[in-house]
Design a protein around this motif. Structure first.
Motif, short mmCIF file in Angstrom:
data_model
loop_
_atom_site.label_atom_id
_atom_site.label_comp_id
_atom_site.label_asym_id
_atom_site.label_seq_id
_atom_site.Cartn_x
_atom_site.Cartn_y
_atom_site.Cartn_z
N VAL A 282 0.84 -1.21 0.00
CA VAL A 282 0.00 0.00 0.00
C VAL A 282 0.87 1.25 0.00
CG1 VAL A 282 -1.65 1.34 1.34
CG2 VAL A 282 -1.98 -1.12 1.08
N VAL A 283 1.90 1.27 0.84
CA VAL A 283 2.79 2.43 0.90
C VAL A 283 3.51 2.63 -0.43
CG1 VAL A 283 4.86 3.37 2.02
CG2 VAL A 283 3.08 2.30 3.40
N ARG A 284 3.91 1.54 -1.06
CA ARG A 284 4.57 1.64 -2.36
C ARG A 284 3.64 2.22 -3.41
NH1 ARG A 284 6.86 -3.66 -5.36
NH2 ARG A 284 4.61 -3.92 -5.68
N GLN A 285 2.36 1.81 -3.36
CA GLN A 285 1.38 2.38 -4.29
C GLN A 285 1.17 3.87 -4.02
OE1 GLN A 285 0.02 1.23 -6.89
NE2 GLN A 285 -0.25 -0.98 -6.81
N TRP A 286 1.13 4.24 -2.76
CA TRP A 286 0.95 5.66 -2.43
C TRP A 286 2.13 6.49 -2.93
CZ3 TRP A 286 -2.50 8.93 0.20
CH2 TRP A 286 -3.71 8.32 0.55
N ARG A 287 3.34 5.94 -2.84
CA ARG A 287 4.51 6.68 -3.32
C ARG A 287 4.49 6.83 -4.84
NH1 ARG A 287 9.53 4.17 0.28
NH2 ARG A 287 8.92 5.15 2.26
N LYS A 288 3.88 5.88 -5.52
CA LYS A 288 3.75 5.98 -6.97
C LYS A 288 2.65 6.94 -7.37
CE LYS A 288 5.44 1.34 -8.13
NZ LYS A 288 5.08 0.04 -8.75
N GLY A 289 1.82 7.33 -6.39
CA GLY A 289 0.73 8.25 -6.68
C GLY A 289 -0.50 7.59 -7.22
N ASP A 290 -0.67 6.28 -6.97
CA ASP A 290 -1.82 5.55 -7.46
C ASP A 290 -2.98 5.55 -6.49
OD1 ASP A 290 -0.46 4.95 -9.72
OD2 ASP A 290 0.26 3.02 -9.02
N GLY A 291 -2.83 6.22 -5.34
CA GLY A 291 -3.95 6.31 -4.41
C GLY A 291 -4.14 5.08 -3.55
N GLY A 292 -3.07 4.36 -3.26
CA GLY A 292 -3.19 3.22 -2.35
C GLY A 292 -3.66 1.97 -3.04
N SER A 293 -4.26 1.09 -2.24
CA SER A 293 -4.62 -0.24 -2.73
C SER A 293 -5.81 -0.23 -3.66
CB SER A 293 -4.94 -1.15 -1.54
OG SER A 293 -6.07 -0.67 -0.85
N THR A 294 -6.46 0.92 -3.81
CA THR A 294 -7.65 0.97 -4.65
C THR A 294 -7.42 1.83 -5.87
OG1 THR A 294 -8.49 2.85 -3.41
CG2 THR A 294 -9.17 0.67 -2.67
N GLY A 295 -6.18 1.84 -6.38
CA GLY A 295 -5.88 2.67 -7.54
C GLY A 295 -6.72 2.32 -8.74
N ALA A 296 -6.88 1.04 -9.01
CA ALA A 296 -7.67 0.62 -10.17
C ALA A 296 -9.12 1.02 -10.01
CB ALA A 296 -7.56 -0.89 -10.35
N GLN A 297 -9.68 0.82 -8.80
CA GLN A 297 -11.08 1.16 -8.59
C GLN A 297 -11.29 2.66 -8.63
OE1 GLN A 297 -9.46 -1.10 -6.96
NE2 GLN A 297 -10.59 -2.98 -7.20
N THR A 298 -10.35 3.43 -8.07
CA THR A 298 -10.47 4.88 -8.08
C THR A 298 -10.40 5.43 -9.50
OG1 THR A 298 -9.43 4.96 -5.90
CG2 THR A 298 -9.51 7.01 -7.14
N SER A 299 -9.49 4.89 -10.32
CA SER A 299 -9.39 5.32 -11.71
C SER A 299 -10.67 5.00 -12.46
CB SER A 299 -8.19 4.64 -12.37
OG SER A 299 -6.99 4.98 -11.71
#
Length: 208
Positions: A171-188
């Motif tokens: 989750v932290v790695r996703q946040w650093r990439k700017g994908d919005g955490g574990s729900t990047g796909a759903q948020t997009s």
């Protein structure tokens, strides 16, 4: 007779004028149904999320938390009992909260309630579960390690801690990439749906 005919003609013209003006009025009553927003409309299981890394991790976390809770519940005698009660509370809380988030994401309910920051909620739950499960396992191992059930509960406690810790790392790695955490796909996906809906509304002609 002339007055009567003129009156009839006047009434007919007035009626026709009323019909014409009424037909051209923008405030005509309509029989078209008004679609209201239904939060729970179109609910379906998102198998893509369940097959993703975060979905699989959540399934494992829910299963291990439940097993840990069952193990601690089978302890009939404890001395002292503080570690057992603390472990029981943490395992039950982790099972309920993580299970709730799993249900929210697997049914795409987070896109129906966009006012809640679900990514941040998931991050807080993952980090806190990692810390408190680790703490509860250490306390239980230090105070209650005499029976086989207590030892098994400690093992599952450290195991679920490792899973939560790995989830936290992702989750932290996703946040650093700017994908919005574990729900990047759903948020997009939700953002695209909102953009398409806004474009459709702008494309509709305005009533004057």
């Amino acid at each position: 007779m002339r007055n009567t005919e003129e009156a009839d003609g006047f009434d007919g013209e007035a009626s026709n004028t009323s019909m014409i003006s009424g037909a051209s009025s923008p405030y005509q009553p309509t029989t078209e149904p008004v679609n209201s927003r239904n939060v729970f409309g179109g609910i379906k299981c998102d198998t893509g999320y369940l097959k993703s890394n975060f979905g699989i991790l959540k399934l494992i976390e829910v299963a291990l938390s439940l097993i840990a809770f069952i193990c601690i519940e089978t302890i009939m005698l404890c001395l002292p009992c503080g570690g057992v009660y603390f472990y029981e509370f943490i395992s039950c809380s982790a099972f309920i909260i993580t299970g709730f988030l799993l249900l929210i994401y697997s049914l795409n309910l987070h896109t129906k309630v966009p006012h809640v920051n679900w990514s941040l909620t998931d991050l807080v739950n993952t980090v806190s579960s990692t810390f408190f499960f680790f703490l509860a396992s250490i306390v239980l191992a230090a105070l209650n390690h005499t029976t086989g059930t207590e030892i098994v509960a400690v093992i599952f406690g450290f195991l679920v801690t490792a899973v939560y810790a790995f989830n936290t790392y992702l989750v932290v790695r996703q946040w650093r990439k700017g994908d919005g955490g574990s729900t990047g796909a759903q948020t997009s996906e939700y953002t695209r749906a909102r953009t398409a809906s806004r474009s459709d509304m702008e494309a509709q002609p305005e009533l004057h």
